[in-house]
Design a protein around this motif. Structure first.
Motif, mmCIF file in Angstrom:
data_model
loop_
_atom_site.group_PDB
_atom_site.id
_atom_site.type_symbol
_atom_site.label_atom_id
_atom_site.label_comp_id
_atom_site.label_asym_id
_atom_site.label_seq_id
_atom_site.Cartn_x
_atom_site.Cartn_y
_atom_site.Cartn_z
ATOM 1 N N ALA A 29 -5.036 55.217 -62.029
ATOM 2 C CA ALA A 29 -4.210 54.646 -60.974
ATOM 3 C C ALA A 29 -2.746 55.033 -61.177
ATOM 4 O O ALA A 29 -2.032 55.340 -60.212
ATOM 5 N N HIS A 74 -4.986 45.974 -57.161
ATOM 6 C CA HIS A 74 -6.158 46.769 -56.779
ATOM 7 C C HIS A 74 -7.109 47.053 -57.930
ATOM 8 O O HIS A 74 -8.253 47.439 -57.709
ATOM 9 N N VAL A 75 -6.663 46.924 -59.175
ATOM 10 C CA VAL A 75 -7.548 47.226 -60.305
ATOM 11 C C VAL A 75 -7.841 45.969 -61.134
ATOM 12 O O VAL A 75 -8.984 45.635 -61.397
ATOM 13 N N LEU A 116 -9.247 53.533 -66.074
ATOM 14 C CA LEU A 116 -9.063 53.142 -64.679
ATOM 15 C C LEU A 116 -7.585 52.909 -64.385
ATOM 16 O O LEU A 116 -7.058 53.318 -63.338
ATOM 17 N N ILE A 117 -6.907 52.273 -65.340
ATOM 18 C CA ILE A 117 -5.481 52.012 -65.162
ATOM 19 C C ILE A 117 -4.707 53.320 -65.207
ATOM 20 O O ILE A 117 -3.820 53.580 -64.385
ATOM 21 N N ILE A 165 -1.364 48.142 -59.307
ATOM 22 C CA ILE A 165 -2.483 48.202 -60.257
ATOM 23 C C ILE A 165 -3.057 46.798 -60.461
ATOM 24 O O ILE A 165 -4.277 46.612 -60.463
ATOM 25 N N MET A 211 -7.317 49.710 -55.883
ATOM 26 C CA MET A 211 -7.734 50.890 -56.647
ATOM 27 C C MET A 211 -7.193 52.160 -56.012
ATOM 28 O O MET A 211 -6.366 52.117 -55.125
ATOM 29 N N THR A 212 -7.677 53.285 -56.475
ATOM 30 C CA THR A 212 -7.157 54.545 -55.947
ATOM 31 C C THR A 212 -7.793 54.826 -54.603
ATOM 32 O O THR A 212 -8.853 55.418 -54.504
#
Lengths: 341, 293
Positions: free
Chosen positions: B190, B203-204, B186-187, B200, A1-2
């Motif tokens: 990012a 982490h997502v 959310l994407i 992405i 994530m960020t």
């Protein structure tokens, strides 16, 4: 994530860039002249990434699926038009429609088709009816509802091989549990292996046992999605519980029922493991009189026991054509049902 | 609704309103019928264990045994040796494990692309994916058999693994999950932060997809462990999966039924354990796949 790290790495990028704007471009607008070469390289990379990555993500699926399912499908059609013997795999000669002609003039093919149909009907219909009833019960507010659901699904975890071995013993002529229970009920012993309908029923019961719980869960999911006010207004109109079930639950379940009918039909058309193992040593014949030889079994028998892979390919494609016809009929019926009020 | 229940007058009309849908409590009849269903579901499995603890001679007699005997470990040992279950178990773990990891990984990637990314022909490709769920495996086995023979891969595990590395069902399942479970914002956030597509995904997408990945993994493992048609064509008794080994045990010419039952028990045991541990998730996964499919 960020992660904070990323945010630190691009302090200017996230501030006022619209969603979807390339970070490189955003930096161009604000920090012009600092590193133009690197930025345009970055933005080009970014655009390339946006364009190519969807294809990169779906390609493993399509490459593997194409190579091992779609391409073989076409090759099976090709082989069905050739003479291919298991004993001489490289010796393939053109056969035209010989394999199909051969097949359709064989009484065993029609016997297998009939058995597939009969076993399909006597396994699918009771299975789906029982599944709807079971789902209706599981839809009540129950103590230990999860435990009930898991228990009902346990047969699904049992493999075809294990389940069939157990049922074969349960159905045995001497000392079999089923005949022993029948004896108590005052019914004479049934020869589950040799008799026509007995063996077909026995094979079907394995299918029913393994799949009823699975289908019940699918119906249960659909039942829980039915809005409660439909029942309330039906109840206000004076509908009894049975009437609610008939006039609210069943119509609302119609798409799910069609879905399970299609899936079960596909499964029934491919029936293979249950009759193979139920037959024991000469399993691929489907019993001494081919009583329960299904199309799947017939294909295995012709291809890998007798060794005629060209004919086996023709059987496979015939099965596919039958499935397509069933699917078309299903589609027509669905349209009809949707149009009628 | 339940809180108002006791205060309502016990008039027939009113009670029917309360009888609506899922709020209804199960009565004793429901429990009785469910118990019968449960006995039918579990009975054959329990009886497998009973039969596996007896002798072949006892199993041939009437009445059939209804309680455990003392031969369980002897029969388990015999089944293990006769069916070559040590090789078969090892092979099945490798086959089902590889297929599961690959199916979950590639289904998540493709499902994410179908759910959240825009690209040309995505609609058509998704339709193709759904359409191919109908193709029976029988249609591929003859060419696969010929190709694997050409490659000299007969009786080797990759022969069984390769055709099952991805499934149309898995791709569709992950797509349906991610459409709802993964917020598009959310994407985008990012992306704004400069994350590449791979980042992405890592982490997502993977964190968001984890529950569905677990369920798909369990379903795929059950399917791969129980697969029968292709392994039985592709593998022989020297290098079997558990199902192939059980088949050879069942079609032996001098069958010892008690040993066969012990084999059936051993072959099912890994999945039964998985069911005890993850039954709730498997049930949830099937229901979720059904409601959205």
């Amino acid at each position: 994530m960020t992660s904070p790290k990323q945010a630190l790495a691009h302090p200017a990028s996230s501030a006022d860039a619209a969603p979807g704007t390339p970070p490189g471009a955003a930096r161009d607008a604000h920090g012009r002249g600092t590193q133009p070469g690197a930025d345009s390289w970055r933005s080009r990379l970014y655009r390339w990434d946006m364009k190519a990555s969807p294809y990169a993500f779906v390609s493993p699926f399509f490459v593997l699926f194409g190579a091992f399912t779609l391409v073989p499908l076409l090759y099976t059609a090709w082989y069905s038009l050739h003479h291919v013997q298991l004993s001489a795999l490289d010796d393939q000669t053109w056969a035209g429609l010989d394999n199909y002609r051969n097949l359709w003039s064989s009484e065993f093919f029609w016997n297998a088709l009939e058995n597939t149909f009969t076993i399909g009907v006597i396994s699918t219909v009771p299975q789906l009816l029982a599944a709807i009833g079971l789902a209706h019960l599981l839809n009540y507010r129950l103590r230990g509802s999860t435990v009930w659901r898991v228990v009902m699904l346990t047969p699904y975890a049992t493999s075809v091989a294990a389940a069939t071995l157990v049922f074969t013993l349960l159905y045995s002529w001497d000392g079999g549990m089923v005949n022993w229970i029948l004896h108590f009920l005052g019914v004479g012993p049934v020869n589950w292996r040799e008799s026509d309908w007995g063996s077909q029923f026995a094979v079907s019961s394995i299918v029913i046992w393994r799949w009823t719980g699975y289908n019940a869960l699918i119906y249960l999911a659909a039942m829980q999605a039915i809005p409660a006010d439909l029942y309330e207004s039906a109840a206000i109109d004076g509908a009894s519980r049975w009437q609610q079930f008939r006039h609210v639950t069943i119509p609302q379940l119609r798409p799910t029922i069609l879905f399970t009918v299609v899936v079960s039909t596909i499964g029934a058309t491919q029936l293979f493991g249950e009759p193979l193992l139920f037959g024991g040593v000469s399993g691929s014949k489907g019993g001494s009189e081919h009583q329960y030889q299904t199309l799947g079994l017939y294909m295995y028998d012709q291809g890998w026991i007798i060794g005629n892979l060209g004919k086996a390919s023709a059987i496979a494609w015939s099965m596919f054509l039958i499935l397509l016809v069933i699917a078309a009929v299903n589609l027509l019926l669905t349209r009809r049902l949707r149009k009628s009020p | 609704m339940t809180t108002t229940e006791p205060t309502l007058p016990r008039k027939a009309g009113r009670r029917r309103v309360l009888g609506a849908g899922k709020q209804l409590h199960a009565g004793p009849v429901t429990y009785v019928v469910l118990t019968v269903f449960a006995l039918v579901s579990l009975g054959p499995l329990v009886w497998t264990a009973i039969a596996a603890s007896r002798t072949a001679g006892r199993l041939a007699q009437t009445p059939p045994p209804l309680w455990f005997g003392g031969n369980l470990f002897k029969n388990l040992q015999a089944a293990w040796d006769q069916a070559g279950l040590s090789t078969a178990m090892f092979n099945s773990v490798i086959v089902a494990g590889t297929i599961t990891v690959s199916t979950v990984l590639f289904s998540t990637l493709a499902g994410f692309a179908f759910a959240k990314l825009r690209f040309r022909f995505s609609g058509l490709l998704l339709l193709l994916t759904i359409g191919t769920m109908m193709i029976p495996p029988q249609l591929a086995v003859v060419p696969l058999y010929l190709w694997m023979s050409d490659l000299g891969w007969s009786n080797q595990l990759q022969t069984v693994i390769l055709p099952s590395l991805v499934t149309a069902f898995g791709t569709f399942f992950m797509r349906q999950y991610l459409v709802q479970a993964l917020p598009t914002e959310l994407i985008e956030a990012a992306r704004v932060d400069g994350a590449s597509s791979i980042r992405i995904v890592w982490h997502v997408v993977f964190p968001a997809a984890r529950p569905a990945m677990a369920v798909l993994g369990l379903l795929t493992f059950v399917f791969a462990w129980n697969d029968f048609l292709w392994p039985i064509i592709a593998l022989n008794q020297q290098n079997p999966t558990v199902q192939v080994a059980l088949n050879s045990l069942g079609t032996g010419y001098v069958p010892d039924q008690a040993v066969i039952m012990a084999g059936a028990l051993l072959g099912t045991l890994p999945l039964l354990i998985a069911f005890v541990l993850f039954g709730k998730q498997i049930v949830g996964g099937i229901m979720q796949g059904a409601i959205k499919g």
